[in-house]
Write a protein that holds these residues in place. Structure first.
Motif, short mmCIF file in Angstrom:
data_model
loop_
_atom_site.label_atom_id
_atom_site.label_comp_id
_atom_site.label_asym_id
_atom_site.label_seq_id
_atom_site.Cartn_x
_atom_site.Cartn_y
_atom_site.Cartn_z
N GLN A 186 34.03 46.68 53.95
CA GLN A 186 33.54 45.76 52.92
C GLN A 186 32.46 44.83 53.46
O GLN A 186 31.47 44.56 52.79
CB GLN A 186 34.69 44.94 52.34
CG GLN A 186 35.65 45.76 51.50
CD GLN A 186 36.81 44.93 50.97
OE1 GLN A 186 37.96 45.28 51.13
NE2 GLN A 186 36.50 43.81 50.34
N TYR A 199 38.91 35.58 52.85
CA TYR A 199 39.92 36.61 52.60
C TYR A 199 41.26 36.11 53.11
O TYR A 199 41.35 35.62 54.24
CB TYR A 199 39.58 37.91 53.34
CG TYR A 199 38.32 38.61 52.90
CD1 TYR A 199 38.34 39.55 51.87
CD2 TYR A 199 37.10 38.33 53.52
CE1 TYR A 199 37.19 40.22 51.49
CE2 TYR A 199 35.93 38.99 53.13
CZ TYR A 199 35.98 39.93 52.11
OH TYR A 199 34.85 40.57 51.73
N SER A 200 42.31 36.29 52.29
CA SER A 200 43.64 35.86 52.73
C SER A 200 44.14 36.71 53.89
O SER A 200 45.00 36.29 54.65
CB SER A 200 44.63 35.93 51.56
OG SER A 200 44.78 37.26 51.10
N GLU A 201 43.60 37.93 54.02
CA GLU A 201 44.03 38.84 55.09
C GLU A 201 43.35 38.55 56.43
O GLU A 201 43.77 39.10 57.46
CB GLU A 201 43.74 40.30 54.70
CG GLU A 201 44.43 40.76 53.44
CD GLU A 201 43.59 40.51 52.18
OE1 GLU A 201 43.94 41.08 51.12
OE2 GLU A 201 42.59 39.76 52.27
N HIS A 229 39.92 30.20 54.32
CA HIS A 229 41.34 30.53 54.45
C HIS A 229 42.02 29.66 55.50
O HIS A 229 41.64 29.68 56.67
CB HIS A 229 41.50 32.01 54.80
CG HIS A 229 42.92 32.44 54.98
ND1 HIS A 229 43.92 32.11 54.09
CD2 HIS A 229 43.52 33.18 55.95
CE1 HIS A 229 45.06 32.61 54.50
NE2 HIS A 229 44.85 33.27 55.63
N ILE A 284 38.53 45.64 55.70
CA ILE A 284 37.78 44.56 55.05
C ILE A 284 36.55 44.21 55.89
O ILE A 284 35.45 44.07 55.38
CB ILE A 284 38.67 43.32 54.86
CG1 ILE A 284 39.75 43.59 53.81
CG2 ILE A 284 37.84 42.10 54.45
CD1 ILE A 284 40.79 42.49 53.70
#
Length: 532
Positions: free
Chosen positions: A420, A297-299, A133, A416
């Motif tokens: 996750q 992850y974009s977040e 990212h 996340i």
């Protein structure tokens, strides 16, 4: 027991840290016990010129010189001595952005700060290319966007750096960056603690059709880790920093760092399984990882500590602004009713009342989106308060829901990591305005993250103290002493703080609130579309 401060100043046993934040430049001088002796600050603001958020070079040096002068003046007033030398100096500044120079050292285009969201095209291309990212604010995204835009200056680039790197270069002649700061320029190889060579090669391949005279490795600074010597103050640098001419050349400097890294140092959260969260107008959490994440992850942004350990960063644009607006409304109400209530007492009373609310805020829902929110994919925001006829609508729950929602987007990013990716955290260190009312912000944060939250009395010292500590580490560390060991033994061992552990009913209540928050995002989206 404080050391002999006057003697420490005269004999150069102090260290100096200067940080350039987005609204304030601060200089802090530390004594032999790593506690502040004196400080000086300079307020400044960015300018919006030709659709670019920027600071002029003139304003940069004016602010640095003013903050140094005020610090030196305070030393003179308190201790009756003039600063002629210090043991070490460190500079830090807001990360990312874009500063490029030609072969003669001239700035090619005005400094583009991290605040400029003008690199969406390059951000997407590079993220896909690297499978890593690359946020819009990163320096490499700005560089590639300038290439895609075919800006005239790109063929003349000889050197690219950040604000902290630029200042360090002008004071020492050294083109270097600390690894934490460098990690916001271009991805870092965790094994070499240097820019990722594979990705550099990939970048060179995609820019090859533009027939530029340089390759990426030709224009990037050298990467250093905390504790390494990053050069010495030159004669020209001494005159640039201290316009009075009292400061002598030859002082060693530590690697220049970014504000994220200095925030980690200032909260003693550079060790693995620790993290820190800064909660004010915006909120971001930084977690030092034990291993790499399973995917991009974009977040989540990936940067490093000043020693090169991997850090995951979840950043939310909105935190306390809407909450503050409601408190301001209650302040206005009290005045209309003829009551003159101290604003600090008002905050304390309302915040503590929130702790008496229902664990899930009694079914209330709010969004504090004054601006867009990238974690939940909003380009614009609309502050909202929503309830049903069955909601338990009282003041305690009203305040609680606005504290909860201040952390809503952040929690999505942190889930996340914690759920996750199964990242394990021993403790989060909290700092910022949300933690000013003792215990309240800590309890809410502990409920949100299900992790113990500590707040230290030194949390308000800030990044200038953090970069001064990095200068102190470079100067005073013993053989093979890690930064984590140095901070624990020499800085934080006797500094007090409080820790709040998560309460199960509050953790469960926050989870129920988050289901409502996630389901209600359609309401927020409709408001953005229909409330202009």
């Amino acid at each position: 027991m404080r050391f002999d401060v006057k003697n420490a100043i005269q004999s150069g046993k102090t260290v100096l840290g200067i940080e350039l934040g987005s609204t304030r430049i601060k200089a802090v001088l530390l004594g032999e016990d790593n506690a502040p002796i004196a400080s000086g600050s300079h307020d400044w603001e960015n300018s919006y010129v030709n659709n670019i958020w920027t600071y002029s070079l003139e304003d940069i040096w004016k602010g640095i010189q003013d903050s140094y002068r005020k610090m030196a003046q305070e030393v003179k007033q308190q201790f009756g001595v003039t600063i002629q030398t210090v043991g070490a100096i460190g500079f830090s500044a807001m990360m990312h952005g874009y500063m490029t120079f030609d072969k003669d050292g001239e700035l090619l285009v005005p400094f583009r700060t991290w605040r400029n969201n003008i690199t969406e095209q390059s951000s997407k291309i590079l993220t896909e290319l690297f499978n890593f990212h690359i946020p819009q604010r990163w320096s490499i995204a700005h560089l590639y966007q300038a290439i895609l835009n075919q800006e005239k200056h790109i063929s003349d680039i000889s050197f690219q750096t950040t604000l902290a790197g630029y200042i360090h270069w002008k004071l020492t002649g050294e083109k270097v960056l600390g690894v934490g700061e460098a990690s916001g320029v271009f991805p870092i190889d965790l094994n070499t603690k240097n820019f990722n060579q594979t990705m550099i090669n990939q970048f060179n391949e995609i820019i090859a059709p533009h027939n530029l005279s340089w390759k990426l490795e030709d224009i990037l600074p050298k990467v250093l880790v905390a504790g390494e010597n990053a050069g010495v103050l030159t004669e020209e640098g001494a005159k640039l920093l201290d316009v009075s001419g009292d400061l002598q050349a030859g002082i060693p400097l530590c690697p220049p760092e970014g504000d994220a890294g200095t925030g980690m140092v200032a909260t003693n959260s550079v060790a693995k399984r620790t993290g820190n969260v800064s909660a004010g107008t915006s909120v971001f959490a930084m977690v030092v990882l034990e291993k790499e994440l399973s995917k991009a992850y974009s977040e989540i942004d990936l940067v490093t500590t000043p020693t090169g350990n991997l850090v995951a960063m979840a950043h939310s644009n909105n935190c306390s602004s809407d909450l503050n607006a409601w408190v301001k409304l209650f302040d206005e109400f009290s005045k209309v009713m003829g009551m003159d209530v101290d604003v600090n007492k008002l905050y304390g009373t309302l915040f503590n009342l929130a702790l008496q609310g229902d664990p899930d805020c009694g079914g209330l829902l709010a969004y504090g989106y004054l601006s867009g929110e990238h974690i939940t994919h909003f380009e614009e925001g609309r502050p909202l308060f929503v309830r049903s006829s069955e909601s338990n609508f009282n003041l305690a729950n009203f305040m609680r829901v606005h504290l909860y929602t201040a952390l809503g987007a952040l929690k999505i990013g942190m889930d996340i990591l914690l759920k996750q990716e199964a990242v394990e955290l021993d403790v989060i260190l909290g700092h910022g305005g949300l933690f000013k009312t003792k215990g309240v912000g800590q309890n809410i944060m502990a409920a949100a993250l299900n992790v113990p939250v500590s707040v230290m009395e030194t949390a308000g010292e800030g990044g200038a103290w953090g970069i001064a500590l990095l200068a102190s580490y470079m100067k005073n560390k013993s053989n093979n002493e890690t930064l984590e060991e140095y901070l624990s033994h020499n800085v934080f061992s006797e500094r007090a703080g409080t820790t709040v552990s998560p309460v199960s009913k509050d953790v469960e209540g926050f989870e129920r609130f988050m289901k409502r928050y996630t389901n209600g995002l359609e309401i927020e989206r409709a408001a953005v579309l229909n409330l202009k």
